[in-house]
Enzyme design. Structure first.
Site, PDB file in Angstrom:
ATOM      1  N   HIS A   1       0.961   5.429  -3.804  1.00 39.36           N
ATOM      2  CA  HIS A   1       0.363   6.771  -3.657  1.00 39.36           C
ATOM      3  C   HIS A   1      -0.346   7.114  -4.968  1.00 39.36           C
ATOM      4  O   HIS A   1       0.123   6.750  -6.052  1.00 39.36           O
ATOM      5  CB  HIS A   1       1.458   7.794  -3.347  1.00 39.36           C
ATOM      6  CG  HIS A   1       0.889   9.111  -2.909  1.00 39.36           C
ATOM      7  ND1 HIS A   1       0.360  10.009  -3.815  1.00 39.36           N
ATOM      8  CD2 HIS A   1       0.728   9.659  -1.696  1.00 39.36           C
ATOM      9  CE1 HIS A   1      -0.102  11.060  -3.149  1.00 39.36           C
ATOM     10  NE2 HIS A   1       0.109  10.873  -1.863  1.00 39.36           N
TER      11      HIS A   1
ATOM     12  N   GLU B   1      -0.414   9.696  -6.638  1.00 37.65           N
ATOM     13  CA  GLU B   1       0.438  10.420  -7.588  1.00 37.65           C
ATOM     14  C   GLU B   1       1.321   9.448  -8.372  1.00 37.65           C
ATOM     15  O   GLU B   1       1.641   9.698  -9.540  1.00 37.65           O
ATOM     16  CB  GLU B   1       1.263  11.479  -6.839  1.00 37.65           C
ATOM     17  CG  GLU B   1       0.374  12.650  -6.424  1.00 37.65           C
ATOM     18  CD  GLU B   1       0.811  13.372  -5.161  1.00 37.65           C
ATOM     19  OE1 GLU B   1       1.956  13.193  -4.715  1.00 37.65           O
ATOM     20  OE2 GLU B   1      -0.026  14.122  -4.616  1.00 37.65           O
TER      21      GLU B   1
ATOM     22  N   GLY C   1      -4.037  17.898  -1.365  1.00 31.30           N
ATOM     23  CA  GLY C   1      -3.510  19.195  -1.775  1.00 31.30           C
ATOM     24  C   GLY C   1      -4.573  20.188  -2.203  1.00 31.30           C
ATOM     25  O   GLY C   1      -4.267  21.211  -2.819  1.00 31.30           O
TER      26      GLY C   1
ATOM     27  N   SER D   1      -5.230  16.831   2.879  1.00 31.76           N
ATOM     28  CA  SER D   1      -5.485  18.153   3.465  1.00 31.76           C
ATOM     29  C   SER D   1      -5.617  18.137   4.984  1.00 31.76           C
ATOM     30  O   SER D   1      -6.398  18.902   5.556  1.00 31.76           O
ATOM     31  CB  SER D   1      -6.728  18.789   2.820  1.00 31.76           C
ATOM     32  OG  SER D   1      -6.507  18.991   1.437  1.00 31.76           O
TER      33      SER D   1
HETATM   34  P1  13P Z   1      -1.744  16.976   1.465  1.00 31.41           P
HETATM   35  O1  13P Z   1      -1.677  16.795   2.967  1.00 31.41           O
HETATM   36  O2  13P Z   1      -0.829  18.009   0.940  1.00 31.41           O
HETATM   37  O3  13P Z   1      -3.172  17.100   1.011  1.00 31.41           O
HETATM   38  O4  13P Z   1      -1.205  15.592   0.821  1.00 31.41           O
HETATM   39  C1  13P Z   1      -1.700  14.388   1.273  1.00 31.41           C
HETATM   40  C2  13P Z   1      -0.873  13.302   0.715  1.00 31.41           C
HETATM   41  O5  13P Z   1      -0.912  13.034  -0.480  1.00 31.41           O
HETATM   42  C3  13P Z   1       0.007  12.561   1.620  1.00 31.41           C
HETATM   43  O6  13P Z   1       0.543  11.432   1.018  1.00 31.41           O
END
Ligand code: 13P
Length: 249
Positions: A93, A95, A169, A209
């Site tokens: 991911h 992140e 996000g 999103s």
């Molecule tokens: P959002 O749906 O909050 O944008 O996050 C997407 C995401 O990173 C799923 O792994």
């Protein structure tokens, strides 16, 4: 035919109280025509696995270590995820690529470990805003795919999530043409590397999103086999709206 997948990534959200949302989700989906997966934080995995038992919902991890055991304080192995009741694990991911400096070769090693343990690896790829603006999106995705997808990948053990970093996000979503272009590119790359049989059987999900209000149009795009959902997977009502959109494609 690829079975559609609605996957929720709870990220670092949820204590025991959040299991009531999972329970509500299970009640709404005693069976389903699509796969439904929730990836809660590791602390909730076992309890989540108990909660979903007997429903159409399955449970996954958000990361695993490449080794099966050993001196790796704070890490979790693929075998441990499986033991806790997981069927799948999200890997690479954005992140984790940013917060933990994970590179493609790390993600590939983790994916090998996950597949060897019998888990499905959901490998994430996606470009930053700068990379998109510099028209480098497909080069970036292609590089991430070659670097992070192991040779042992099949339609059974691999799912690819296309998650443009700038859409996560933020409420911003690529145009449907942009999503289609990347998903078609990923499909073509998979077919070139693994042959048509395997290449066509790997599921490609979009993340960034996704909400009940935009899910149906995203799911209508070619080569979009479902979604990896962050924020909107935390509430059963929102996630159910997305699942219903996927079921009606
Ligand atoms: P959002 O749906 O909050 O944008 O996050 C997407 C995401 O990173 C799923 O792994």
């Amino acid at each position: 035919m690829r079975r559609k997948l609605a996957a929720g990534n709870w990220k670092m959200n949820g204590t025991g109280a959040a299991l009531s949302e999972l329970e509500a989700l299970c009640k709404s989906h005693p069976d389903a025509s699509v796969d439904i997966l929730i990836c809660p934080p590791a602390t909730l995995l076992s309890r989540a696995a108990d909660t979903v038992r007997g429903s159409a919902v399955t449970i996954g991890g958000q990361d695993c270590h490449a080794a099966s055991a050993g001196a790796h304080t704070g890490d979790i192995s693929a075998e441990m995820l499986l033991d806790a009741g997981a069927t799948s694990v999200i890997l690479g991911h954005s992140e984790r690529r940013v917060d933990h400096e994970e590179h493609d070769e790390d993600i590939r090693a983790k994916a090998c470990a996950a597949m060897d343990a019998g888990l499905k690896a959901i490998i994430c790829v996606g470009e930053s805003l700068e990379q998109r603006e510099a028209a480098n999106t497909l080069d970036i995705i292609g590089g991430q795919m070659s670097g992070s997808i192991p040779d042992q990948a099949t339609g059974e053990n691999l799912i690819i999530a296309y998650e443009p970093i700038w859409a996560i996000g933020t409420g911003k979503v690529p145009t449907l043409d942009e999503i289609g272009e990347v998903h078609d590119f990923i499909r073509a790359r998979l077919e070139r590397r693994f042959g048509e049989g395997v290449g066509r059987s790997v599921r490609l999900v979009y993340g960034g999103s996704v909400k009940p209000s935009n899910a149906a149009e995203i799911f209508a795009v070619s080569n979009v086999d479902g979604a990896l959902v962050g924020g909107a997977s935390l509430k059963a009502r929102d996630f159910t709206g997305i699942i219903q959109a996927l079921e009606s494609v």
